[in-house]
Design an enzyme around this catalytic site. Sequence first.
Site, PDB file in Angstrom:
ATOM      1  N   HIS A  29     -13.190  15.849   9.925  1.00 31.02           N
ATOM      2  CA  HIS A  29     -14.258  14.965   9.442  1.00 31.02           C
ATOM      3  C   HIS A  29     -15.363  14.839  10.493  1.00 31.02           C
ATOM      4  O   HIS A  29     -15.275  13.984  11.382  1.00 31.02           O
ATOM      5  CB  HIS A  29     -13.679  13.586   9.129  1.00 31.02           C
ATOM      6  CG  HIS A  29     -12.570  13.626   8.128  1.00 31.02           C
ATOM      7  ND1 HIS A  29     -11.294  14.052   8.450  1.00 31.02           N
ATOM      8  CD2 HIS A  29     -12.548  13.310   6.803  1.00 31.02           C
ATOM      9  CE1 HIS A  29     -10.530  13.984   7.358  1.00 31.02           C
ATOM     10  NE2 HIS A  29     -11.268  13.544   6.356  1.00 31.02           N
ATOM     11  N   HIS A  69      -9.793   8.888  10.134  1.00 32.92           N
ATOM     12  CA  HIS A  69     -10.211  10.266   9.807  1.00 32.92           C
ATOM     13  C   HIS A  69     -11.276  10.754  10.787  1.00 32.92           C
ATOM     14  O   HIS A  69     -11.426  11.943  11.001  1.00 32.92           O
ATOM     15  CB  HIS A  69     -10.692  10.361   8.361  1.00 32.92           C
ATOM     16  CG  HIS A  69     -11.857   9.476   8.034  1.00 32.92           C
ATOM     17  ND1 HIS A  69     -11.704   8.160   7.668  1.00 32.92           N
ATOM     18  CD2 HIS A  69     -13.197   9.700   8.035  1.00 32.92           C
ATOM     19  CE1 HIS A  69     -12.893   7.622   7.440  1.00 32.92           C
ATOM     20  NE2 HIS A  69     -13.816   8.535   7.670  1.00 32.92           N
ATOM     21  N   GLY A 118      -5.388   5.906   9.938  1.00 27.85           N
ATOM     22  CA  GLY A 118      -5.572   6.983   8.962  1.00 27.85           C
ATOM     23  C   GLY A 118      -5.473   6.396   7.568  1.00 27.85           C
ATOM     24  O   GLY A 118      -6.383   6.577   6.751  1.00 27.85           O
ATOM     25  N   LEU A 120      -6.480   3.946   5.362  1.00 22.38           N
ATOM     26  CA  LEU A 120      -7.622   3.036   5.526  1.00 22.38           C
ATOM     27  C   LEU A 120      -7.196   1.582   5.358  1.00 22.38           C
ATOM     28  O   LEU A 120      -6.337   1.254   4.549  1.00 22.38           O
ATOM     29  CB  LEU A 120      -8.721   3.415   4.531  1.00 22.38           C
ATOM     30  CG  LEU A 120      -9.418   4.748   4.867  1.00 22.38           C
ATOM     31  CD1 LEU A 120     -10.231   5.253   3.676  1.00 22.38           C
ATOM     32  CD2 LEU A 120     -10.307   4.609   6.099  1.00 22.38           C
ATOM     33  N   ASP A 156     -16.509   2.147   5.503  1.00 20.77           N
ATOM     34  CA  ASP A 156     -16.595   1.542   4.166  1.00 20.77           C
ATOM     35  C   ASP A 156     -15.214   1.469   3.524  1.00 20.77           C
ATOM     36  O   ASP A 156     -14.846   0.461   2.916  1.00 20.77           O
ATOM     37  CB  ASP A 156     -17.503   2.394   3.263  1.00 20.77           C
ATOM     38  CG  ASP A 156     -18.930   2.465   3.784  1.00 20.77           C
ATOM     39  OD1 ASP A 156     -19.475   1.421   4.174  1.00 20.77           O
ATOM     40  OD2 ASP A 156     -19.488   3.580   3.811  1.00 20.77           O
ATOM     41  N   ASN A 186     -22.493   3.350   6.406  1.00 21.11           N
ATOM     42  CA  ASN A 186     -23.279   4.542   6.055  1.00 21.11           C
ATOM     43  C   ASN A 186     -23.428   4.745   4.548  1.00 21.11           C
ATOM     44  O   ASN A 186     -24.125   5.651   4.094  1.00 21.11           O
ATOM     45  CB  ASN A 186     -22.698   5.802   6.738  1.00 21.11           C
ATOM     46  CG  ASN A 186     -21.274   6.109   6.271  1.00 21.11           C
ATOM     47  OD1 ASN A 186     -20.855   5.712   5.186  1.00 21.11           O
ATOM     48  ND2 ASN A 186     -20.520   6.812   7.099  1.00 21.11           N
ATOM     49  N   HIS A 260     -18.800  14.214   5.080  1.00 19.52           N
ATOM     50  CA  HIS A 260     -17.622  13.373   5.368  1.00 19.52           C
ATOM     51  C   HIS A 260     -16.416  14.153   5.882  1.00 19.52           C
ATOM     52  O   HIS A 260     -15.933  13.881   6.974  1.00 19.52           O
ATOM     53  CB  HIS A 260     -17.230  12.570   4.125  1.00 19.52           C
ATOM     54  CG  HIS A 260     -15.841  12.028   4.200  1.00 19.52           C
ATOM     55  ND1 HIS A 260     -15.535  10.870   4.871  1.00 19.52           N
ATOM     56  CD2 HIS A 260     -14.656  12.525   3.741  1.00 19.52           C
ATOM     57  CE1 HIS A 260     -14.225  10.671   4.808  1.00 19.52           C
ATOM     58  NE2 HIS A 260     -13.671  11.650   4.129  1.00 19.52           N
ATOM     59  N   GLU A 409       1.369 -10.854   2.686  1.00 21.95           N
ATOM     60  CA  GLU A 409       2.484 -10.071   3.233  1.00 21.95           C
ATOM     61  C   GLU A 409       1.989  -8.820   3.953  1.00 21.95           C
ATOM     62  O   GLU A 409       2.479  -8.466   5.024  1.00 21.95           O
ATOM     63  CB  GLU A 409       3.442  -9.652   2.101  1.00 21.95           C
ATOM     64  CG  GLU A 409       4.091 -10.813   1.353  1.00 21.95           C
ATOM     65  CD  GLU A 409       3.190 -11.408   0.278  1.00 21.95           C
ATOM     66  OE1 GLU A 409       2.129 -10.824  -0.027  1.00 21.95           O
ATOM     67  OE2 GLU A 409       3.555 -12.469  -0.271  1.00 21.95           O
ATOM     68  N   PHE A 435       9.085  -8.384  -1.931  1.00 17.57           N
ATOM     69  CA  PHE A 435       7.684  -8.199  -1.543  1.00 17.57           C
ATOM     70  C   PHE A 435       7.510  -7.289  -0.326  1.00 17.57           C
ATOM     71  O   PHE A 435       6.407  -7.186   0.216  1.00 17.57           O
ATOM     72  CB  PHE A 435       7.000  -9.552  -1.342  1.00 17.57           C
ATOM     73  CG  PHE A 435       7.013 -10.407  -2.582  1.00 17.57           C
ATOM     74  CD1 PHE A 435       6.745  -9.844  -3.831  1.00 17.57           C
ATOM     75  CD2 PHE A 435       7.325 -11.759  -2.528  1.00 17.57           C
ATOM     76  CE1 PHE A 435       6.791 -10.606  -4.991  1.00 17.57           C
ATOM     77  CE2 PHE A 435       7.371 -12.534  -3.680  1.00 17.57           C
ATOM     78  CZ  PHE A 435       7.106 -11.960  -4.916  1.00 17.57           C
ATOM     79  N   ASP A 467      14.785 -17.159 -10.651  1.00 21.91           N
ATOM     80  CA  ASP A 467      13.418 -16.621 -10.560  1.00 21.91           C
ATOM     81  C   ASP A 467      13.267 -15.313 -11.334  1.00 21.91           C
ATOM     82  O   ASP A 467      12.158 -14.882 -11.637  1.00 21.91           O
ATOM     83  CB  ASP A 467      12.998 -16.421  -9.096  1.00 21.91           C
ATOM     84  CG  ASP A 467      12.367 -17.681  -8.511  1.00 21.91           C
ATOM     85  OD1 ASP A 467      12.039 -18.594  -9.299  1.00 21.91           O
ATOM     86  OD2 ASP A 467      12.208 -17.747  -7.281  1.00 21.91           O
ATOM     87  N   HIS A 471      11.433 -11.149  -9.205  1.00 21.93           N
ATOM     88  CA  HIS A 471      11.745 -11.530  -7.826  1.00 21.93           C
ATOM     89  C   HIS A 471      13.051 -10.926  -7.315  1.00 21.93           C
ATOM     90  O   HIS A 471      13.406 -11.115  -6.160  1.00 21.93           O
ATOM     91  CB  HIS A 471      11.831 -13.066  -7.713  1.00 21.93           C
ATOM     92  CG  HIS A 471      10.488 -13.734  -7.705  1.00 21.93           C
ATOM     93  ND1 HIS A 471       9.528 -13.449  -8.640  1.00 21.93           N
ATOM     94  CD2 HIS A 471       9.949 -14.660  -6.869  1.00 21.93           C
ATOM     95  CE1 HIS A 471       8.451 -14.178  -8.386  1.00 21.93           C
ATOM     96  NE2 HIS A 471       8.678 -14.910  -7.316  1.00 21.93           N
TER      97      HIS A 471
END
Length: 662
Positions: A29, A69, A118, A120, A156, A186, A260, A409, A435, A467, A471
């Site tokens: 990149h 990247h 890496g 994002l 971004d 950018n 990119h 979390e 979770f 629950d 859950h």
Amino acid sequence: MALTEMQNRLANAIRGLAIDGVEAAKSGHPGMPMGMADVATVLFTRFLKFDAANPHWADRDRFILSAGHGSMLLYSLLYLTGVPGMTVEELKHFRQLGYKTPGHPENFHTVGVETTTGPLGQGISTAVGFAFAEKMLAAQFGKKVVDHFTYVIASDGDLMEGVSQEAIALAGHYKLNKMIVLWDHNGISIDGPLTLSDSVDQIKRFQSAGWRAVNVDGHDQDAIAAAIEAAQKSNKPTLIACKTTIGFGSPHRAGTSKAHGEPLGPEEAKLSKENLGITGAPFEVPADVLKAWREAGSRGASARQAWEERFATLSERKQAEFTRRMDHVRPAKLGKAILAHKKALAANPTAMATRKSSEAALNVIVEVMPELVLGSADLTPSNNTKAKGLVEITPKDFKGRYIHWGIREHGMAAAMNGIYLHGGFVPAGGTFFVFTDYARPAIRLAALMGTCPVYVMTHDSIGLGEDGPTHQPVEHLAACRAIPNMRVFRPCDAIETAECWQLALERTNGPTILALTRQNLPLLREATTANLCAQGAYELAGTGGGKAAVTLFASGSEVEIAMNARSILNQRGVPTRVVSVPSLELLLAQPEEVKAKIIGDAPVKVAVEAAVRFGWDAVIGPDGGFVGMTGFGASGPIKDLYNHFGITAEAVAETALRRHNG
Ligand SMILES: Cc1ncc(C[n+]2csc(CCOP(=O)(O)OP(=O)(O)O)c2C)c(N)n1
């Protein structure tokens, strides 16, 4: 303001190396490093407190390239500033096996890389943990020895990922004012301009989360410097939105998504270099430019020396404690405290949920392990993570050892990585076991990086009851066990829980999940001096000498069921042993002879676990019996659920008998 010639050439050195590295690799990149070269130059030559020759110095500023990247940006900086090991050869072998320049930055692989990025969103979220740790460590050891910034370059994509919202909300709430994010604004991602899919006003977004947020021209080095200077004085974290051009300098690709993630190609690379005034062979940096960069790399040496002098004024005891904690050496007293606790439990056997047993163990552990920082993603009363005497951390006071992460979390797990990587702390955080899915990308990175947070995952099966299936984890044990370098423990009683905590905290090369029950479980174990969970499994009840016809394997709450099934089988004249398996993958990782001894050679093998079978065949074989779940759970009282799904001592005995008689 126009750049001076030298400012320009310093930045162009990064651009040239990024172009050449990506060309040589034929992948990578180039756009981001070319676009952010000015910002990085300002940060590294004027602000970042670091000493390239001593990349591990405890009070260095931390720099995190969230947009992993753009790794050539980081490798170029490490080379230019003179970090040991990052030679030009490494740059020439960007993305090649066996070199220090992998596709995305890996902290466990390359000196000078603070965290692995890496995926994002992870970098900026991990950075929150770094900034947290700085505040906590400063509160404990004083600003004299802990006083540094956490800088992040984010793209971004980093800001679009959901986890970044959790991260910025945390940083804003806790007023992590020493966190400074330089956003590569950018307006371009892979599919094209950002306007295809995004119209968030990031300035307002960050401001509403409690940040200071400003715009700056990302190619005006003096303006960038002024923005960083102001950010350093802020009492809030700062976002500096740096308006940049992706692929800056490339005549045909600048400002487009083509810049990119692919090499410019020989022709465009040549044109770009001409356009930027970069001469010389590939990877060649003019001597005066390299000299200026190397000076930037040693700029912090005096600050480091001054720090060492200040550090030497601490008492010897404090120095040793600081060093122990930064080096992740565990306290000598931990094993003793756990053993005493086990004996106390055995002396007064009580039925207890393992989440409660965990709290009991923690009450002892926090006394001997000052680096243990606990917390929960808004389930403190359920996770039982708030051990006796722990004080909450607040935006105004970081002396405490308990963090309310809010219902975040993923943000919690990412920040826990940062807290650990910063050094000085072992973080443990809780939520419901189901979770782990919400936190999984950060948990996976912990396993990859070898950080050692402990995830206190309560409500570990249908045993949580009413629950219901949303859950109730069923596939999570298998899913978590499948992560390389992850350790999953599911203790069966209070003594195993204490042992599993000990193993989790003594680990220095990877994370641990503790899967704990909501429901009460009897004490099944004796207080042995040895930690019986250390091999993943052990014989809890034998045949008393004779050959076993049946071996029952179980984890957690189902060990009690297996013990009751054993009684039934024994009554029927079938000699049966029970193997408790707090960690299936740890058992499977044992040397063959150890494993064979624990598993044994009884002709009938049955496993019982209130979860899916996946993974158990390695112990019981494809013909082995399995009593557990085959699908999702249901909402209802625990007793009804275990009966409904057929996870009972009678069913286990029946399964064994069918095979025994069979
Ligand atoms: C979680 C995650 N999803 C997808 C990707 C693949 N990916 C790499 S870069 C990128 C987006 C690039 O846009 P931006 O973040 O603006 O970076 P820039 O184009 O400015 O280099 C994507 C989708 C990733 N690395 N991580």
